[in-house]
Design a protein around this motif. Sequence first.
Motif, PDB file in Angstrom:
ATOM      1  N   SER A  54       0.745  -1.185   0.024  1.00  0.00           N
ATOM      2  CA  SER A  54      -0.032  -0.134  -0.113  1.00  0.00           C
ATOM      3  C   SER A  54       0.817   1.135   0.141  1.00  0.00           C
ATOM      4  O   SER A  54       2.171   1.136   0.402  1.00  0.00           O
ATOM      5  CB  SER A  54      -0.818   0.043   1.353  1.00  0.00           C
ATOM      6  OG  SER A  54      -0.131   0.345   2.568  1.00  0.00           O
ATOM      7  N   GLU A  73       0.271   5.445   5.049  1.00  0.00           N
ATOM      8  CA  GLU A  73      -0.466   6.575   5.948  1.00  0.00           C
ATOM      9  C   GLU A  73       0.533   7.739   6.172  1.00  0.00           C
ATOM     10  O   GLU A  73       1.476   7.613   6.187  1.00  0.00           O
ATOM     11  CB  GLU A  73      -0.908   5.968   7.381  1.00  0.00           C
ATOM     12  CG  GLU A  73      -1.690   4.819   7.334  1.00  0.00           C
ATOM     13  CD  GLU A  73      -2.365   4.446   8.657  1.00  0.00           C
ATOM     14  OE1 GLU A  73      -2.762   5.341   9.460  1.00  0.00           O
ATOM     15  OE2 GLU A  73      -1.904   3.284   8.956  1.00  0.00           O
ATOM     16  N   SER A  81      -4.017   1.054  -3.301  1.00  0.00           N
ATOM     17  CA  SER A  81      -3.361   2.418  -3.913  1.00  0.00           C
ATOM     18  C   SER A  81      -3.716   3.463  -3.278  1.00  0.00           C
ATOM     19  O   SER A  81      -3.318   4.644  -3.693  1.00  0.00           O
ATOM     20  CB  SER A  81      -3.811   2.224  -5.408  1.00  0.00           C
ATOM     21  OG  SER A  81      -5.253   2.619  -5.397  1.00  0.00           O
ATOM     22  N   ARG A  82      -4.494   3.386  -1.964  1.00  0.00           N
ATOM     23  CA  ARG A  82      -4.876   4.708  -1.477  1.00  0.00           C
ATOM     24  C   ARG A  82      -3.890   5.119  -0.206  1.00  0.00           C
ATOM     25  O   ARG A  82      -3.273   4.352   0.385  1.00  0.00           O
ATOM     26  CB  ARG A  82      -6.183   4.458  -0.625  1.00  0.00           C
ATOM     27  CG  ARG A  82      -6.631   5.558   0.187  1.00  0.00           C
ATOM     28  CD  ARG A  82      -8.018   5.416   0.723  1.00  0.00           C
ATOM     29  NE  ARG A  82      -8.301   6.550   1.543  1.00  0.00           N
ATOM     30  CZ  ARG A  82      -8.335   6.432   2.915  1.00  0.00           C
ATOM     31  NH1 ARG A  82      -8.005   5.286   3.603  1.00  0.00           N
ATOM     32  NH2 ARG A  82      -8.695   7.475   3.580  1.00  0.00           N
ATOM     33  N   ARG A 102      -3.476   7.373   2.654  1.00  0.00           N
ATOM     34  CA  ARG A 102      -4.203   7.688   3.921  1.00  0.00           C
ATOM     35  C   ARG A 102      -3.495   9.277   4.228  1.00  0.00           C
ATOM     36  O   ARG A 102      -2.507   9.050   4.937  1.00  0.00           O
ATOM     37  CB  ARG A 102      -4.427   6.709   4.938  1.00  0.00           C
ATOM     38  CG  ARG A 102      -5.373   7.460   5.987  1.00  0.00           C
ATOM     39  CD  ARG A 102      -5.707   6.419   7.114  1.00  0.00           C
ATOM     40  NE  ARG A 102      -6.552   7.006   8.336  1.00  0.00           N
ATOM     41  CZ  ARG A 102      -6.951   6.421   9.521  1.00  0.00           C
ATOM     42  NH1 ARG A 102      -6.101   5.174   9.781  1.00  0.00           N
ATOM     43  NH2 ARG A 102      -7.505   7.060  10.371  1.00  0.00           N
ATOM     44  N   TYR A 138      -1.305   9.015 -10.457  1.00  0.00           N
ATOM     45  CA  TYR A 138      -1.834   8.814  -9.196  1.00  0.00           C
ATOM     46  C   TYR A 138      -2.208  10.380  -8.705  1.00  0.00           C
ATOM     47  O   TYR A 138      -1.382  11.278  -8.677  1.00  0.00           O
ATOM     48  CB  TYR A 138      -0.982   8.263  -8.164  1.00  0.00           C
ATOM     49  CG  TYR A 138      -1.645   8.254  -6.651  1.00  0.00           C
ATOM     50  CD1 TYR A 138      -2.311   7.166  -6.588  1.00  0.00           C
ATOM     51  CD2 TYR A 138      -1.487   8.978  -5.590  1.00  0.00           C
ATOM     52  CE1 TYR A 138      -3.055   7.061  -5.131  1.00  0.00           C
ATOM     53  CE2 TYR A 138      -2.127   9.046  -4.390  1.00  0.00           C
ATOM     54  CZ  TYR A 138      -2.899   7.861  -4.310  1.00  0.00           C
ATOM     55  OH  TYR A 138      -3.597   7.742  -2.999  1.00  0.00           O
ATOM     56  N   ALA A 195      -3.814  12.644  -5.372  1.00  0.00           N
ATOM     57  CA  ALA A 195      -4.003  12.143  -3.805  1.00  0.00           C
ATOM     58  C   ALA A 195      -4.909  13.584  -3.593  1.00  0.00           C
ATOM     59  O   ALA A 195      -4.864  14.776  -3.759  1.00  0.00           O
ATOM     60  CB  ALA A 195      -2.839  12.267  -2.897  1.00  0.00           C
ATOM     61  N   GLU A 196      -6.036  13.410  -2.713  1.00  0.00           N
ATOM     62  CA  GLU A 196      -6.856  14.525  -2.244  1.00  0.00           C
ATOM     63  C   GLU A 196      -5.884  15.417  -1.292  1.00  0.00           C
ATOM     64  O   GLU A 196      -5.365  15.029  -0.445  1.00  0.00           O
ATOM     65  CB  GLU A 196      -8.202  13.850  -1.470  1.00  0.00           C
ATOM     66  CG  GLU A 196      -9.075  14.915  -1.034  1.00  0.00           C
ATOM     67  CD  GLU A 196     -10.027  14.322  -0.174  1.00  0.00           C
ATOM     68  OE1 GLU A 196     -10.890  15.106   0.174  1.00  0.00           O
ATOM     69  OE2 GLU A 196     -10.376  13.111  -0.370  1.00  0.00           O
TER      70      GLU A 196
END
Length: 438
Positions: A381, A384, A408-409, A411, A430, A432-433
Amino acid sequence: MLETMRLLLLGLSLSAVSLTADAKDFSLVEHGVTANSDDVQTAAIQAVIDKAAEQGGGRVVVPRGVFRSGALWLRAGVDLHLAEGAVLRGSGDISDFPTCQTRIEGKVQPWRPALVNAKSLNSVRVTGPGVLDGAGKPYWAAFWKRRAENPKCTNLEVERPRLMYFDGCDGVDVRDVTLKDSGFWNLHVYRCKGVVLEGVTITAPHGDPPKITGDAQPWDEVSIDRAPSSDGIDVDSCQDVVIRRCTISVGDDCIALKGTKGPLAMEDASSPPVENVVVEDCDFQSGHGVLTCGSEATIVRNVVVRDCRVGPAIPLVRLKLRPDTPQLYENLVFERITLDGAQAIFDVKPWTQFFDLQGAEPPKSVVRDVVVRGLRGTVRSLGELRGNEGDEIKNVTLEDIEVEARGSRLRVGDVEGLVFKDVVVNGVPYEAEGAEHE
């Protein structure tokens, strides 16, 4: 910062060359120590070290064979060399490691020394290709027995010797030696300057802990395939450190950057910052983190990890953010890393194990100026990236990354200045927010 690191590498490499001048050899077997004996020969081996120092220094040679010992102390002007086929094996009796004042888990306190110790020496040198063998199974069994009795027991409840400990030394050079089966941490440097650790292999079993409880069978007969708290290299309050061409396969942190802990950590004069660390061309085969900061750490700055290989289930960037300790981690660069099933790119999050605010208000920790670039390979992953409430994480850049990820996230918590440049995950750019994308 990178120019500073280049000069650091050049300076430490040249200083290491100066330690290779011809010196008289003192072979253990030529000075009364018996090879392959079942006896613990601490006093006889220490006598050879002391004799070498009394005669102006030299190289104490552990020749081919097995030599059992308790705690040994290097002296000024004395290098330790483990020849091909040599094994310096630690005693399984903790009484052979008499309690002394030593640095453990962020404090100098009464505890057990290591198998090989050096304090306040200049230009201390330990070389291979021989083996330091902690023969740690009796200590592991004692720890797991205590853990079965009390699942919340701490490391310090069961005393176990490390393999190597250097305290307050200026110029530490450890090369081409193998460290295996330590009772506790493997190689611990505290308050040292100018450290070169090169070509060192460190291994400890890292399977599942024993599941036996109670009196099902004697603990000394239990099959144990995990060494507890088997940190590979602990860099504690040191400056100017190079770790190069090392191979680490352990059941805890591969490399841990350490200091102290608690609400007053910044005021602790015994724990100066960890500064100017280069890790390069290393193989990380098993462990809880390639580079971990935070079980005990206050200020860590100017760190480069580059041209390394990371094996299965190991996080790359592991920053523990304690809710009871003001921490500053800054100027960290991870570049040109190959990932082979690594756990995560980031493992940055609160660390609450055994924390104690001591009645103080929660302090603030800061993580800033972190660059991760040039990653290739596979990862479980992205991980975080978040802190405790009130912590500050800012200026984190991911650049030139192409990985396959099962998850793929990423955090992300409250991060200021999160930048993505040419980041491709599972073949797709990619996003990311909350991040800037360039």
